[in-house]
Motif scaffolding. Structure first.
Motif, PDB file in Angstrom:
ATOM      1  N   ARG A 148       0.835  -1.221   0.000  1.00  0.00           N
ATOM      2  CA  ARG A 148       0.000   0.000   0.000  1.00  0.00           C
ATOM      3  C   ARG A 148       0.857   1.252   0.000  1.00  0.00           C
ATOM      4  O   ARG A 148       0.517   2.244  -0.644  1.00  0.00           O
ATOM      5  CB  ARG A 148      -0.924  -0.020   1.217  1.00  0.00           C
ATOM      6  CG  ARG A 148      -1.997  -1.095   1.056  1.00  0.00           C
ATOM      7  CD  ARG A 148      -3.192  -0.865   1.955  1.00  0.00           C
ATOM      8  NE  ARG A 148      -4.313  -1.680   1.496  1.00  0.00           N
ATOM      9  CZ  ARG A 148      -5.097  -2.399   2.299  1.00  0.00           C
ATOM     10  NH1 ARG A 148      -4.893  -2.377   3.615  1.00  0.00           N
ATOM     11  NH2 ARG A 148      -6.092  -3.101   1.801  1.00  0.00           N
ATOM     12  N   GLU A 149       1.985   1.182   0.705  1.00  0.00           N
ATOM     13  CA  GLU A 149       2.904   2.322   0.698  1.00  0.00           C
ATOM     14  C   GLU A 149       3.432   2.536  -0.728  1.00  0.00           C
ATOM     15  O   GLU A 149       3.496   3.666  -1.208  1.00  0.00           O
ATOM     16  CB  GLU A 149       4.063   2.047   1.666  1.00  0.00           C
ATOM     17  CG  GLU A 149       4.895   3.277   1.983  1.00  0.00           C
ATOM     18  CD  GLU A 149       6.178   2.915   2.734  1.00  0.00           C
ATOM     19  OE1 GLU A 149       6.158   1.901   3.483  1.00  0.00           O
ATOM     20  OE2 GLU A 149       7.184   3.625   2.561  1.00  0.00           O
ATOM     21  N   GLY A 150       3.792   1.436  -1.390  1.00  0.00           N
ATOM     22  CA  GLY A 150       4.268   1.538  -2.773  1.00  0.00           C
ATOM     23  C   GLY A 150       3.201   2.091  -3.709  1.00  0.00           C
ATOM     24  O   GLY A 150       3.506   2.848  -4.636  1.00  0.00           O
ATOM     25  N   ALA A 151       1.939   1.713  -3.444  1.00  0.00           N
ATOM     26  CA  ALA A 151       0.841   2.236  -4.278  1.00  0.00           C
ATOM     27  C   ALA A 151       0.661   3.738  -4.029  1.00  0.00           C
ATOM     28  O   ALA A 151       0.482   4.511  -4.967  1.00  0.00           O
ATOM     29  CB  ALA A 151      -0.454   1.474  -3.977  1.00  0.00           C
ATOM     30  N   ARG A 152       0.742   4.142  -2.742  1.00  0.00           N
ATOM     31  CA  ARG A 152       0.612   5.578  -2.421  1.00  0.00           C
ATOM     32  C   ARG A 152       1.678   6.400  -3.121  1.00  0.00           C
ATOM     33  O   ARG A 152       1.442   7.515  -3.562  1.00  0.00           O
ATOM     34  CB  ARG A 152       0.737   5.804  -0.901  1.00  0.00           C
ATOM     35  CG  ARG A 152      -0.548   5.575  -0.127  1.00  0.00           C
ATOM     36  CD  ARG A 152      -0.446   6.146   1.299  1.00  0.00           C
ATOM     37  NE  ARG A 152       0.612   5.551   2.118  1.00  0.00           N
ATOM     38  CZ  ARG A 152       0.456   4.437   2.845  1.00  0.00           C
ATOM     39  NH1 ARG A 152      -0.698   3.792   2.850  1.00  0.00           N
ATOM     40  NH2 ARG A 152       1.463   3.972   3.560  1.00  0.00           N
ATOM     41  N   LYS A 153       2.888   5.818  -3.196  1.00  0.00           N
ATOM     42  CA  LYS A 153       3.981   6.549  -3.839  1.00  0.00           C
ATOM     43  C   LYS A 153       3.905   6.456  -5.372  1.00  0.00           C
ATOM     44  O   LYS A 153       4.766   6.976  -6.063  1.00  0.00           O
ATOM     45  CB  LYS A 153       5.338   6.011  -3.343  1.00  0.00           C
ATOM     46  CG  LYS A 153       5.585   6.321  -1.861  1.00  0.00           C
ATOM     47  CD  LYS A 153       7.042   6.108  -1.469  1.00  0.00           C
ATOM     48  CE  LYS A 153       7.416   4.638  -1.470  1.00  0.00           C
ATOM     49  NZ  LYS A 153       8.822   4.370  -1.252  1.00  0.00           N
ATOM     50  N   GLY A 154       2.907   5.753  -5.873  1.00  0.00           N
ATOM     51  CA  GLY A 154       2.728   5.664  -7.325  1.00  0.00           C
ATOM     52  C   GLY A 154       3.664   4.668  -7.983  1.00  0.00           C
ATOM     53  O   GLY A 154       3.777   4.633  -9.211  1.00  0.00           O
ATOM     54  N   GLU A 155       4.331   3.835  -7.168  1.00  0.00           N
ATOM     55  CA  GLU A 155       5.270   2.866  -7.760  1.00  0.00           C
ATOM     56  C   GLU A 155       4.598   1.530  -8.068  1.00  0.00           C
ATOM     57  O   GLU A 155       5.046   0.793  -8.947  1.00  0.00           O
ATOM     58  CB  GLU A 155       6.444   2.638  -6.804  1.00  0.00           C
ATOM     59  CG  GLU A 155       7.285   3.891  -6.619  1.00  0.00           C
ATOM     60  CD  GLU A 155       8.233   3.774  -5.434  1.00  0.00           C
ATOM     61  OE1 GLU A 155       8.886   4.777  -5.134  1.00  0.00           O
ATOM     62  OE2 GLU A 155       8.316   2.699  -4.820  1.00  0.00           O
ATOM     63  N   LEU A 156       3.571   1.207  -7.293  1.00  0.00           N
ATOM     64  CA  LEU A 156       2.863  -0.058  -7.510  1.00  0.00           C
ATOM     65  C   LEU A 156       1.429   0.235  -7.937  1.00  0.00           C
ATOM     66  O   LEU A 156       0.922   1.349  -7.737  1.00  0.00           O
ATOM     67  CB  LEU A 156       2.863  -0.898  -6.218  1.00  0.00           C
ATOM     68  CG  LEU A 156       4.233  -1.265  -5.643  1.00  0.00           C
ATOM     69  CD1 LEU A 156       4.045  -2.154  -4.417  1.00  0.00           C
ATOM     70  CD2 LEU A 156       5.093  -1.980  -6.682  1.00  0.00           C
ATOM     71  N   ARG A 157       0.798  -0.792  -8.490  1.00  0.00           N
ATOM     72  CA  ARG A 157      -0.595  -0.657  -8.893  1.00  0.00           C
ATOM     73  C   ARG A 157      -1.459  -0.219  -7.707  1.00  0.00           C
ATOM     74  O   ARG A 157      -1.216  -0.604  -6.566  1.00  0.00           O
ATOM     75  CB  ARG A 157      -1.099  -2.009  -9.396  1.00  0.00           C
ATOM     76  CG  ARG A 157      -0.561  -2.383 -10.762  1.00  0.00           C
ATOM     77  CD  ARG A 157      -0.722  -3.867 -11.043  1.00  0.00           C
ATOM     78  NE  ARG A 157      -2.041  -4.346 -10.617  1.00  0.00           N
ATOM     79  CZ  ARG A 157      -2.409  -5.630 -10.671  1.00  0.00           C
ATOM     80  NH1 ARG A 157      -1.562  -6.558 -11.100  1.00  0.00           N
ATOM     81  NH2 ARG A 157      -3.610  -5.979 -10.274  1.00  0.00           N
ATOM     82  N   GLY A 158      -2.489   0.546  -7.991  1.00  0.00           N
ATOM     83  CA  GLY A 158      -3.345   1.072  -6.926  1.00  0.00           C
ATOM     84  C   GLY A 158      -4.370   0.072  -6.421  1.00  0.00           C
ATOM     85  O   GLY A 158      -5.026   0.313  -5.402  1.00  0.00           O
ATOM     86  N   ASP A 159      -4.520  -1.068  -7.099  1.00  0.00           N
ATOM     87  CA  ASP A 159      -5.603  -1.997  -6.737  1.00  0.00           C
ATOM     88  C   ASP A 159      -5.109  -3.218  -5.955  1.00  0.00           C
ATOM     89  O   ASP A 159      -5.782  -4.240  -5.913  1.00  0.00           O
ATOM     90  CB  ASP A 159      -6.324  -2.461  -8.010  1.00  0.00           C
ATOM     91  CG  ASP A 159      -5.377  -3.232  -8.938  1.00  0.00           C
ATOM     92  OD1 ASP A 159      -4.140  -3.182  -8.723  1.00  0.00           O
ATOM     93  OD2 ASP A 159      -5.854  -3.882  -9.879  1.00  0.00           O
ATOM     94  N   LEU A 160      -3.948  -3.103  -5.334  1.00  0.00           N
ATOM     95  CA  LEU A 160      -3.406  -4.270  -4.619  1.00  0.00           C
ATOM     96  C   LEU A 160      -4.165  -4.459  -3.305  1.00  0.00           C
ATOM     97  O   LEU A 160      -4.488  -3.508  -2.610  1.00  0.00           O
ATOM     98  CB  LEU A 160      -1.905  -4.086  -4.378  1.00  0.00           C
ATOM     99  CG  LEU A 160      -1.075  -3.933  -5.662  1.00  0.00           C
ATOM    100  CD1 LEU A 160       0.389  -3.696  -5.336  1.00  0.00           C
ATOM    101  CD2 LEU A 160      -1.237  -5.149  -6.569  1.00  0.00           C
TER     102      LEU A 160
END
Lengths: 212, 212
Positions: A148-160
């Motif tokens: 979720r941290e990676g998604a917040r930073k825009g590095e990972l998909r947002g739907d994890l």
């Protein structure tokens, strides 16, 4: 085996109040790891644990009521040690996928050094099911937090979601079983971690060539 | 529990020569699955297995020498049943990734119907380590074979190797533990399988937008 760096007392042990008491407790847990790891829960004995630890039988009962109690404390201690092994690798800030790679590499090195960790946590499914479940639930929750941290930073998909964390945890556990516990050095931790990380980064489908 | 569709005799049992004998052996294995699944190996007893199967104690010894022997036969029988559950889903030709999705969905449905399969295969790590290892080695080899077929057809990356198969197996096993065995119906098999398949198809990294 050396888990001295991991100093926190297990949850269910009576807490030692002195430095000497902490050392005794640590010795008992390290001896229990060897004893349960080699013989399994049913064949293990309290007297062999104290003999391995070089402590008196009375010291055992200062901290634990039974073989079940030290087994439970050991599972939670190992669960904590697995967490700390990954966390040490995560000290420096890094991109989200790189953090997953580092966490897996650290876990594989830890499992190679402490092969008994698999046998003990796996046996908890039968001896202490609550600790078994708790180990995987907290490990999965930590992975999900990183995703979720990676998604917040825009590095990972947002739907994890949780299931992605469990998929990654299962991947890591089985790679550890195969390449750290069963096959010593068949494939070095860094290579296993890089390969798994590449799977996470781009999947296994054939990429369309550029301009395709 | 109904594993009637799985008719092959386990490797280590004395093979029955009549249809009636095959039925008796099947009843004993199904009863053993319930008994070991509920009580675990140490608490399980041969007399309860035969009582559950509705067979005489003598019938048990026609096929098995000991509690260890029927446990081993059961682990191999379940390993075979897991394989057949996936294989039935793979009857029709389909693209490689779609096959992985179907195989996982079938495994999740099988695990939800036969929750005891986890407990029994996991306990084999302690009771019958060779069968435990064999179960995962053959399952991993089957997945690798499918990956290589997908690579040959140009649908999957050409550099997939054993570690990828183990990563996928671990993913599947842990998703089954979390969503088929622990949490009945929290997330339907089809959704879990679709989510895991999407991870395999494209990874978890954030995609650059088109034209980026």
């Amino acid at each position: 085996m050396d888990m001295e760096k991991h100093e926190s007392a297990p949850l269910d042990a009576k807490r030692p109040r002195t430095e000497r008491g902490r050392r005794t407790l640590r010795k008992l847990l390290d001896a229990a790891a060897i004893e349960f790891g080699e013989k399994g829960f049913h064949e293990a004995s309290i007297s062999t644990i104290t003999a391995r630890a070089g402590t008196a039988l009375g010291s055992f009962y200062t901290y634990f009521d039974s073989k079940e109690a030290i087994f439970q404390a050991l599972v939670r201690d190992m669960s904590e040690a697995v967490k700390l092994a990954a966390r040490e690798a995560l000290d420096a800030p890094a991109p989200a996928l790189e953090r997953e790679r580092q966490a897996l590499a650290a876990f594989l090195r830890f499992a190679a050094e402490h092969k008994e960790v698999y046998r003990i946590i796996d046996e908890a499914e039968f001896v202490d099911p609550d600790s078994y479940r708790q180990h995987y639930e907290t490990t999965g929750a930590r992975i999900l937090e990183r995703l979720r941290e990676g998604a917040r930073k825009g590095e990972l998909r947002g739907d994890l979601e949780e299931a992605h964390a469990w998929a990654i945890m299962g991947m890591n556990v089985f790679l550890g079983l195969r390449y750290a516990v069963w096959d010593d050095g068949a494939m070095p931790p860094e290579r296993v971690a890089a390969l798994a990380n590449d799977l996470l980064a781009r999947g296994i489908a054939r990429m369309a060539p550029q301009g395709d």
